[in-house]
Structure formats: C-alpha cells, structure tokens
Write a protein that holds these residues in place. Structure first.
Motif, short mmCIF file in Angstrom:
data_model
loop_
_atom_site.label_atom_id
_atom_site.label_comp_id
_atom_site.label_asym_id
_atom_site.label_seq_id
_atom_site.Cartn_x
_atom_site.Cartn_y
_atom_site.Cartn_z
N ALA A 194 0.08 10.37 -9.64
CA ALA A 194 -0.92 10.52 -10.71
C ALA A 194 -1.92 11.62 -10.41
CB ALA A 194 -1.65 9.19 -10.92
N GLY A 195 -1.76 12.30 -9.27
CA GLY A 195 -2.63 13.42 -8.95
C GLY A 195 -3.92 13.04 -8.25
N HIS A 196 -3.99 11.87 -7.66
CA HIS A 196 -5.22 11.40 -6.99
C HIS A 196 -5.05 11.44 -5.47
CE1 HIS A 196 -6.48 10.12 -10.96
NE2 HIS A 196 -5.41 9.34 -11.06
N ASP A 197 -4.81 12.64 -4.97
CA ASP A 197 -4.52 12.80 -3.54
C ASP A 197 -5.67 12.35 -2.64
OD1 ASP A 197 -1.95 13.74 -3.95
OD2 ASP A 197 -2.56 15.85 -3.98
N GLU A 198 -6.89 12.58 -3.06
CA GLU A 198 -8.04 12.19 -2.21
C GLU A 198 -8.09 10.68 -2.03
OE1 GLU A 198 -12.89 12.30 -2.40
OE2 GLU A 198 -11.80 13.96 -3.36
N VAL A 199 -7.90 9.95 -3.13
CA VAL A 199 -7.90 8.48 -3.05
C VAL A 199 -6.66 8.01 -2.27
CG1 VAL A 199 -7.85 6.33 -4.37
CG2 VAL A 199 -9.23 8.26 -5.18
N ALA A 200 -5.52 8.63 -2.52
CA ALA A 200 -4.29 8.28 -1.80
C ALA A 200 -4.46 8.49 -0.30
CB ALA A 200 -3.12 9.11 -2.32
N ASP A 201 -5.09 9.61 0.07
CA ASP A 201 -5.33 9.88 1.49
C ASP A 201 -6.21 8.81 2.12
OD1 ASP A 201 -3.83 12.20 1.45
OD2 ASP A 201 -5.57 13.55 1.30
N ARG A 202 -7.22 8.40 1.39
CA ARG A 202 -8.12 7.37 1.95
C ARG A 202 -7.38 6.05 2.15
NH1 ARG A 202 -13.80 4.74 0.20
NH2 ARG A 202 -14.23 4.00 2.31
N LEU A 235 0.82 -1.22 0.00
CA LEU A 235 0.00 0.00 0.00
C LEU A 235 0.85 1.27 0.00
CD1 LEU A 235 -2.87 -1.01 2.44
CD2 LEU A 235 -2.93 -0.93 -0.07
N ASP A 236 2.06 1.21 0.53
CA ASP A 236 2.95 2.38 0.47
C ASP A 236 3.21 2.77 -0.98
OD1 ASP A 236 3.15 2.36 3.25
OD2 ASP A 236 5.03 1.23 3.25
N LEU A 286 2.06 6.06 -5.90
CA LEU A 286 1.63 6.11 -7.31
C LEU A 286 0.38 6.96 -7.48
CD1 LEU A 286 2.30 2.40 -8.34
CD2 LEU A 286 3.54 4.43 -9.16
N LEU A 287 -0.56 6.83 -6.55
CA LEU A 287 -1.78 7.64 -6.63
C LEU A 287 -1.45 9.13 -6.50
CD1 LEU A 287 -4.22 5.43 -4.52
CD2 LEU A 287 -4.42 5.94 -6.98
N ARG A 288 -0.55 9.45 -5.61
CA ARG A 288 -0.16 10.86 -5.45
C ARG A 288 0.55 11.36 -6.71
NH1 ARG A 288 -1.84 12.10 -0.72
NH2 ARG A 288 -1.49 10.86 1.14
#
Length: 147
Positions: free
Chosen positions: A67-75, A57-58, A63-65
């Motif tokens: 790709a610009g998906h901070d909200e999903v990365a935060d969750r 998950l790290d 990778l999510l960050r």
C-alpha cells in the motif's frame, strides 16, 4: 449422608493413622496444584497466541509495503517482528522457566506431602466427599464405573 471418613474405594481411602485435618490440607494442596496446572495451560495459550500474532506481522508488513507505507512497515518489521515479550525472553523461554522452576517444584512438593502423609494416595478428600454426597442405589451415583 454421614459416611464421614469413608471413601469410595481402597485406592482413595484414608490411611488409618491420618486425621481429617491432614486430609483437608492435602485436599487443599491438590486443589492449589490443579490451579497451577490451569495457569500452565494459560501460559501455553499465551505462548501460541503471541507466536501466531508475530507470524501475522509478516503479512501486515507485506500489505503495508504494497500500500506504499514503507515507514510504517519498517517500524512494524524492526520494532515488533521477533521482539522479546519480556527482557531477553520469547514466550517459549517463559514457559520453559515456569515448567522447570515453579511448576516442577509445586508438583514435587505436593507429591512429597502425599507420600509422607497419606502413603502417596491421591484425592482422598474428594473421594470421601463423593461418598458423603452420593445417594446410594440411585442411577448416576455409582461408587465406581464397575458398580
């Protein structure tokens, strides 16, 4: 194939005072313990798999960050990384509780039954079965490795 009550060696022979039903019961108890050994192995597999997934998950968060998906990365980071798999427990705690509780009790009770009923001898049922089922004198049917 008769040899009923005979064993492959002295170490696995039935004590004189022990009846066939007792030997069968001890054999079944041993079989049940062997199943619990397998359960323990599966728990350790689950422990390692969950731990590996958690560490993965790290990379997911990174990778999510990226790709610009901070909200999903935060969750993922806040709700999954380091999460208990059961209330208050990571898998190492589950394994420890199993080892110290059920597993230890099962092993102790099986050992105690063997001590009290068969002089501590193990696998008498299987040894007698081997003696009944093997073909004397045939290669691959030796009674012991030394035969």
């Amino acid at each position: 194939m008769n040899n009923k009550g005979r064993s492959v060696d002295e170490k696995h022979s039935r004590p004189a005072h022990v009846d066939a039903t007792t030997i069968e019961a001890l054999g079944e108890l041993s079989k049940a313990l062997e199943t619990i050994h397998r359960v323990r192995g599966h728990l350790y597999s689950a422990h390692q798999l969950v731990g590996g997934a958690d560490l993965t998950l790290d990379r997911v968060v990174g990778l999510l960050r990226e790709a610009g998906h901070d909200e999903v990365a935060d969750r993922v980071e806040h709700e999954l990384v380091g999460r208990n798999v059961l209330p208050g427990r990571w898998t190492f705690q589950i394994v420890e509780e199993f080892d110290d509780g059920y597993y230890a009790a099962f092993q102790e009770i099986e050992r105690d039954a063997r001590e009290k009923l068969a002089g501590g001898r193990r696998h008498i049922y299987e040894a007698e079965m081997k003696e009944r089922r093997r073909t004397h004198g045939m290669p691959g049917h030796e009674v012991t490795p030394q035969e």
